[in-house]
Structure formats: structure tokens, C-alpha cells
Write a protein that holds these residues in place. Sequence first.
Motif, PDB file in Angstrom:
ATOM      1  N   GLY A 285       0.792  -1.223   0.000  1.00 19.70           N
ATOM      2  CA  GLY A 285       0.000   0.000   0.000  1.00 19.70           C
ATOM      3  C   GLY A 285       0.817   1.262   0.000  1.00 19.70           C
ATOM      4  N   GLY A 286       2.128   1.108   0.033  1.00 24.08           N
ATOM      5  CA  GLY A 286       3.009   2.270   0.086  1.00 24.08           C
ATOM      6  C   GLY A 286       3.346   2.827  -1.280  1.00 24.08           C
ATOM      7  N   LEU A 287       4.245   3.812  -1.290  1.00 28.36           N
ATOM      8  CA  LEU A 287       4.626   4.487  -2.537  1.00 28.36           C
ATOM      9  C   LEU A 287       6.113   4.775  -2.524  1.00 28.36           C
ATOM     10  N   ALA A 288       6.764   4.520  -3.651  1.00 23.77           N
ATOM     11  CA  ALA A 288       8.138   4.953  -3.876  1.00 23.77           C
ATOM     12  C   ALA A 288       8.127   5.994  -4.982  1.00 23.77           C
ATOM     13  N   ALA A 289       8.807   7.115  -4.764  1.00 28.62           N
ATOM     14  CA  ALA A 289       8.917   8.180  -5.766  1.00 28.62           C
ATOM     15  C   ALA A 289      10.395   8.475  -5.971  1.00 28.62           C
TER      16      ALA A 289
ATOM     17  N   LEU B 148       9.669   8.617 -11.262  1.00 28.21           N
ATOM     18  CA  LEU B 148       9.061   7.299 -11.461  1.00 28.21           C
ATOM     19  C   LEU B 148       8.363   6.919 -10.158  1.00 28.21           C
ATOM     20  N   ILE B 149       7.136   6.454 -10.279  1.00 28.27           N
ATOM     21  CA  ILE B 149       6.288   6.156  -9.144  1.00 28.27           C
ATOM     22  C   ILE B 149       6.021   4.659  -9.107  1.00 28.27           C
ATOM     23  N   ILE B 150       6.295   4.033  -7.957  1.00 31.84           N
ATOM     24  CA  ILE B 150       6.045   2.598  -7.784  1.00 31.84           C
ATOM     25  C   ILE B 150       5.103   2.431  -6.598  1.00 31.84           C
TER      26      ILE B 150
ATOM     27  N   SER C  22       6.623  -2.051 -11.506  1.00 28.93           N
ATOM     28  CA  SER C  22       5.819  -1.430 -12.569  1.00 28.93           C
ATOM     29  C   SER C  22       5.770   0.084 -12.346  1.00 28.93           C
ATOM     30  N   PRO C  23       6.784   0.815 -12.778  1.00 21.30           N
ATOM     31  CA  PRO C  23       6.821   2.254 -12.535  1.00 21.30           C
ATOM     32  C   PRO C  23       5.861   3.028 -13.425  1.00 21.30           C
TER      33      PRO C  23
ATOM     34  N   ALA D  87      15.552   4.465 -17.111  1.00 20.63           N
ATOM     35  CA  ALA D  87      15.397   4.193 -15.678  1.00 20.63           C
ATOM     36  C   ALA D  87      14.232   3.246 -15.419  1.00 20.63           C
ATOM     37  N   SER D  88      13.148   3.394 -16.178  1.00 30.98           N
ATOM     38  CA  SER D  88      12.004   2.485 -16.035  1.00 30.98           C
ATOM     39  C   SER D  88      12.415   1.053 -16.342  1.00 30.98           C
ATOM     40  N   ALA D  89      13.235   0.866 -17.370  1.00 29.29           N
ATOM     41  CA  ALA D  89      13.668  -0.478 -17.756  1.00 29.29           C
ATOM     42  C   ALA D  89      14.428  -1.153 -16.626  1.00 29.29           C
ATOM     43  N   LEU D  90      15.253  -0.395 -15.904  1.00 29.64           N
ATOM     44  CA  LEU D  90      16.015  -0.962 -14.788  1.00 29.64           C
ATOM     45  C   LEU D  90      15.084  -1.417 -13.667  1.00 29.64           C
ATOM     46  N   LEU D  91      14.022  -0.663 -13.422  1.00 26.71           N
ATOM     47  CA  LEU D  91      13.058  -1.046 -12.389  1.00 26.71           C
ATOM     48  C   LEU D  91      12.213  -2.238 -12.838  1.00 26.71           C
ATOM     49  N   MET D  92      11.831  -2.250 -14.095  1.00 23.62           N
ATOM     50  CA  MET D  92      11.012  -3.353 -14.603  1.00 23.62           C
ATOM     51  C   MET D  92      11.785  -4.672 -14.588  1.00 23.62           C
ATOM     52  N   GLU D  93      13.102  -4.614 -14.747  1.00 22.69           N
ATOM     53  CA  GLU D  93      13.923  -5.823 -14.646  1.00 22.69           C
ATOM     54  C   GLU D  93      13.814  -6.459 -13.263  1.00 22.69           C
TER      55      GLU D  93
END
Length: 271
Positions: A228-232, A267-269, A253-254, A243-249
Motif C-alpha cells: 500500500g506504500g509508494l516509492a517516488a 518514477l512512481i512505484i 511497474s513504474p 530508468a524504467s527499464a532498470l526497475l522493470m527488470e
Amino acid sequence: MPRALSRATQILSSASDTPRLDAELLMAASLGIGRDRLILDEPRGETPATFFDLVERRRSGEPVAYITGHRGFWTIDLEVGPGALVPRPDSETLIAAAVEHFAGTAGPSRILDLGTGPGTLLLAALDEWPKATGLGIDASDAALAYARRNAHRLGVGGRAEFRIGNWAEGIDARFDLLLCNPPYIAAGAETGPGVREYEPAEALFAGPEGLDDYRRLAPEIGRLLAPGGLAAIEIGFDQAEAASALLMEQGLSPALALDLADRPRALIIRG
């Protein structure tokens, strides 16, 4: 004083994208008042003797925030100076995304700010959510000294802890809100006047593509974020895809958040 401000604006026009604003901030600092008072109730009398000394420092590239010793961010005012990254309005995009995410709830209980600098994102979040507590991590003792003083001055010293550290190394808790403004400028990229010369390189540059610290951070986000949290996470305007590709690896799902100029900024996760 109007004549002095006009002259200062002209002097700074070749060194700043905001010469009039800079001149007003420096005049207010030399008078010991806020810029709002300078604009709304212009003081009469002689221009302070120190004013054009401050203008000359700005003309040479020194950040206004270093000259005045403080910078406004979100709802707070921060002490800043050499050794600490100057807070930018673009970074408010991260706080705005968090406010939207937690709207209608009690807000985050526990907040983590990786690369906190002078406490910018963490202290803004603690001001927004008075019941929250937070942890700020930075690799710079100088930056953390500013952060601790800012927390004390803002009255949140009891809710903010600051530690020296290497990103999320040694942290095994989960957080409702994770904020991060990592270095993301490519080593050879051009910067604004005075940035490279005055601000700490370790807070600005991240390898040949500006992606080195995203590679370090990406594997940590999932384990740190509570359900339920958020990373920004702040990004450069041209880094959304990389940067999104690194997170998706890492199975994340940013989503993309834009700044006030409609440029990609974070980027928001969601946990």
C-alpha cells in the motif's frame, strides 16, 4: 533601491536564467527581510553596502542559496550551503505524487529518504504528515549536518533520524513512503552556471549515462516498500525509458510523473 535592482538584474542577465528573481532574493538577504516583504512593501533608503558584493558572487556562478544560506522547498525553508545539493522546485513533484497517493488516508507512518542531502524530501514529507517518522540516509557528513540542523529548526528533530550510509545498505525495514533524488547527470553533460563548480559532484553525477545509481537502487525498492506504500524516484527529463527499464527488470511497474513544465520528473512505484 528600484534602480539598484534594475542594475543588478542587468548584471546578472548573462549569468542566470532568472536575473530579476536572483536580484530580489539578494536584495532581501542584504536587508535581512523576506522577498515577499521586499515586493509588497518596498523598503526606502539607501541600498545596503553589501548588496553588490552579493550580486558579484552570483555573477561568478555561486548559487543564490549558498549566498543567502537558505532555500524554500514545498512548505518549508531549508538551510543550505557548500557540501549540500541545492533543493530544486522540480523535486516537489515527488512530494506532490505522495500527497495524491495518500489522499483520504492517515498518510504514511514511516518514511525513508535515500540521498537526503540537507533533508529536503524527508523534512518536507514530515511537515506534510505530522504523525509520521522518518529516516534519511546520505553518504556525506556535510550534507547530514545541514539535515540535522534543519530538522531541529523545523521542530521535527524527534521524528527524523539521519544516518551516514550507502543507499539502502544495512536497512531491512519496510516503509510506507520511499523518496529518492539520486545523482542522475551524465558525467560529461552540460550543467547550469555554477552547478559543476559549486555543488557536490557526488550528488550530481552518476557515470557516463547518469544511470549508475539507478542500477544500485532498482534491486532494493521492492524489499523496502510496504504494501500500500509508494516509492517516488526522481529522474532526468530524458531518462524515463532507461530508468524504467532498470526497475522493470526487478519486477516493478513504474508510472511516470511530470513536473510543472510537463517534463518527465519522477518514477512512481506503488506497493
